[in-house]
Write a protein that holds these residues in place. Structure first.
Motif, short mmCIF file in Angstrom:
data_model
loop_
_atom_site.label_atom_id
_atom_site.label_comp_id
_atom_site.label_asym_id
_atom_site.label_seq_id
_atom_site.Cartn_x
_atom_site.Cartn_y
_atom_site.Cartn_z
N ILE A 18 45.52 72.78 24.15
CA ILE A 18 46.43 71.56 24.35
C ILE A 18 47.40 71.52 25.27
CG2 ILE A 18 47.97 72.08 22.24
CD1 ILE A 18 47.24 69.43 21.10
N ARG A 19 48.15 72.68 25.44
CA ARG A 19 49.25 72.72 26.45
C ARG A 19 48.85 72.69 27.94
NH1 ARG A 19 50.98 76.78 22.53
NH2 ARG A 19 50.05 78.44 23.89
N VAL A 20 47.41 73.16 28.03
CA VAL A 20 47.08 73.13 29.49
C VAL A 20 46.57 71.61 29.62
CG1 VAL A 20 45.04 73.47 30.76
CG2 VAL A 20 45.88 75.37 29.31
N ALA A 24 48.33 69.08 32.49
CA ALA A 24 47.47 68.25 33.46
C ALA A 24 47.66 66.75 33.52
CB ALA A 24 45.90 68.57 33.34
N LEU A 25 47.64 66.14 32.40
CA LEU A 25 48.06 64.80 32.25
C LEU A 25 49.56 64.52 32.68
CD1 LEU A 25 46.43 64.17 28.67
CD2 LEU A 25 45.71 63.61 31.10
N GLU A 26 50.54 65.19 32.41
CA GLU A 26 51.90 64.88 32.81
C GLU A 26 51.86 65.01 34.35
OE1 GLU A 26 54.08 68.06 30.78
OE2 GLU A 26 54.27 66.44 29.06
N HIS A 30 51.23 60.61 33.35
CA HIS A 30 51.23 60.24 32.15
C HIS A 30 52.38 60.77 31.13
CE1 HIS A 30 47.01 58.51 32.45
NE2 HIS A 30 46.71 59.72 32.99
N GLU A 31 52.99 59.73 30.41
CA GLU A 31 53.70 60.29 29.47
C GLU A 31 52.75 60.84 28.06
OE1 GLU A 31 56.55 59.04 25.43
OE2 GLU A 31 55.77 57.61 26.77
N VAL A 32 52.93 62.35 27.80
CA VAL A 32 52.27 62.92 26.91
C VAL A 32 53.22 63.34 25.78
CG1 VAL A 32 50.90 65.04 26.37
CG2 VAL A 32 50.90 63.83 28.58
N VAL A 33 52.70 62.93 24.43
CA VAL A 33 53.10 63.42 23.27
C VAL A 33 52.34 64.43 22.69
CG1 VAL A 33 54.05 62.63 20.63
CG2 VAL A 33 54.45 61.14 22.71
N LEU A 83 51.89 55.75 20.85
CA LEU A 83 50.90 54.78 21.35
C LEU A 83 50.96 53.30 21.58
CD1 LEU A 83 47.75 55.83 18.88
CD2 LEU A 83 48.19 56.55 21.10
N ARG A 84 52.15 52.79 20.99
CA ARG A 84 52.33 51.28 21.45
C ARG A 84 53.36 51.38 22.80
NH1 ARG A 84 53.64 50.85 15.65
NH2 ARG A 84 56.03 51.61 16.24
N ARG A 85 53.71 52.43 23.09
CA ARG A 85 54.34 52.62 24.44
C ARG A 85 53.50 53.15 25.50
NH1 ARG A 85 57.38 56.75 21.63
NH2 ARG A 85 57.09 58.78 22.77
N ARG A 86 52.04 53.21 24.93
CA ARG A 86 50.85 53.66 26.11
C ARG A 86 51.23 55.02 26.47
NH1 ARG A 86 48.07 49.30 26.36
NH2 ARG A 86 46.93 50.37 27.77
N ALA A 87 51.69 55.72 25.43
CA ALA A 87 51.79 57.30 25.77
C ALA A 87 50.42 58.03 25.45
CB ALA A 87 52.67 58.14 25.08
N VAL A 88 50.15 59.06 26.01
CA VAL A 88 48.81 59.89 25.80
C VAL A 88 49.34 60.73 24.31
CG1 VAL A 88 46.98 61.48 26.25
CG2 VAL A 88 47.97 59.72 27.72
N VAL A 89 48.65 60.70 23.34
CA VAL A 89 48.89 61.66 22.10
C VAL A 89 48.16 62.77 22.04
CG1 VAL A 89 49.42 61.53 19.70
CG2 VAL A 89 50.38 59.55 20.79
N LEU A 90 48.47 63.72 22.06
CA LEU A 90 47.62 65.21 21.80
C LEU A 90 48.03 65.69 20.51
CD1 LEU A 90 47.59 66.57 25.54
CD2 LEU A 90 45.98 64.78 24.34
N CYS A 91 47.04 65.77 19.62
CA CYS A 91 47.35 66.31 18.20
C CYS A 91 46.72 67.61 17.94
CB CYS A 91 47.43 65.26 17.38
SG CYS A 91 47.85 65.50 15.56
#
Length: 212
Positions: A18-20, A24-26, A30-33, A83-91
């Motif tokens: 998940i960290r990798v 990559a997304l950042e 992308h904003e990543v949460v 998600l409302r601010r269009r971030a990518v959420v990784l849980c």
């Protein structure tokens, strides 16, 4: 607004992958949460401490109720705003873990809880699968076992089987990753699955495909 969850039994390497993917997304703008369950919000983290405490004796039903109480706070306070601010959420874990770890409660009880608490299904769920003995050995190498890790091989075989049943039933959402491979091969598999299932997510800012 993309929601990806990472699931799997103990020691499957979810936290590393998940960290990798987050990095990559950042790098692609992308904003990543990055978040986890149980936890991800103040009230949920308080419940996490209770759920993982080896001195507590929760029944499977109590675990499921506490997990969903924690999830309710997590969804409202962390996931939905991101998600409302269009971030990518990784849980790291989500409702599929409740379906697997508390599978003895039964879908007739878990299903209505999930519908009440989870307003949006993940866009993609990566299920990291490996033999139970391998996973528990990996988990043991990290230090003292938490309450779930200490439940024994038979329990964790049931958890693994439940995860694989979920994957078989929902192949459009879940993708299984062979987590027994070397870490580098697992990473390659993750990147390919994300690229295949969510084609634009790993593009560079100018739209070029950079998954490879």
């Amino acid at each position: 607004m993309t929601f990806i969850t990472f699931e799997g039994p103990e020691g499957a390497g979810k936290s590393t992958q998940i960290r990798v993917l987050a990095e990559a997304l950042e790098q692609r703008g992308h904003e990543v949460v990055l978040t986890r369950e149980p936890g991800g919000a103040p009230e949920a983290e308080a419940l996490r401490a209770l759920l993982l405490d080896k001195d507590r004796d929760w029944s499977p039903l109590a675990e499921a109720l506490l997990m969903n109480a924690a999830r309710d706070a997590h969804v409202r306070q962390t996931i939905e705003p991101a998600l409302r601010r269009r971030a990518v959420v990784l849980c790291d874990r989500f409702f599929d873990s409740t379906r697997a770890y508390q599978h003895n409660v039964g879908e007739q009880t878990l299903g209505p809880l999930h519908k009440a608490v989870v307003p949006k299904l993940p866009d993609l769920t990566l299920l990291f699968d490996l033999p139970v003995e391998v996973g528990l050995a990996r988990a043991a190498s990290r230090g003292a076992a938490d309450r779930f890790e200490a439940k024994g091989v038979a329990y964790h075989e049931g958890v693994r089987a439940a995860f694989l049943d979920i994957a078989d039933a929902e192949p459009e959402r879940l993708a299984v990753v062979d987590a027994a491979q070397p870490i580098e091969d697992v990473t390659k598999a993750v990147m390919k699955l994300v690229h295949d299932r969510l084609p634009t997510l790993l593009d560079d800012a100018d739209g070029r495909d950079s998954a490879s």
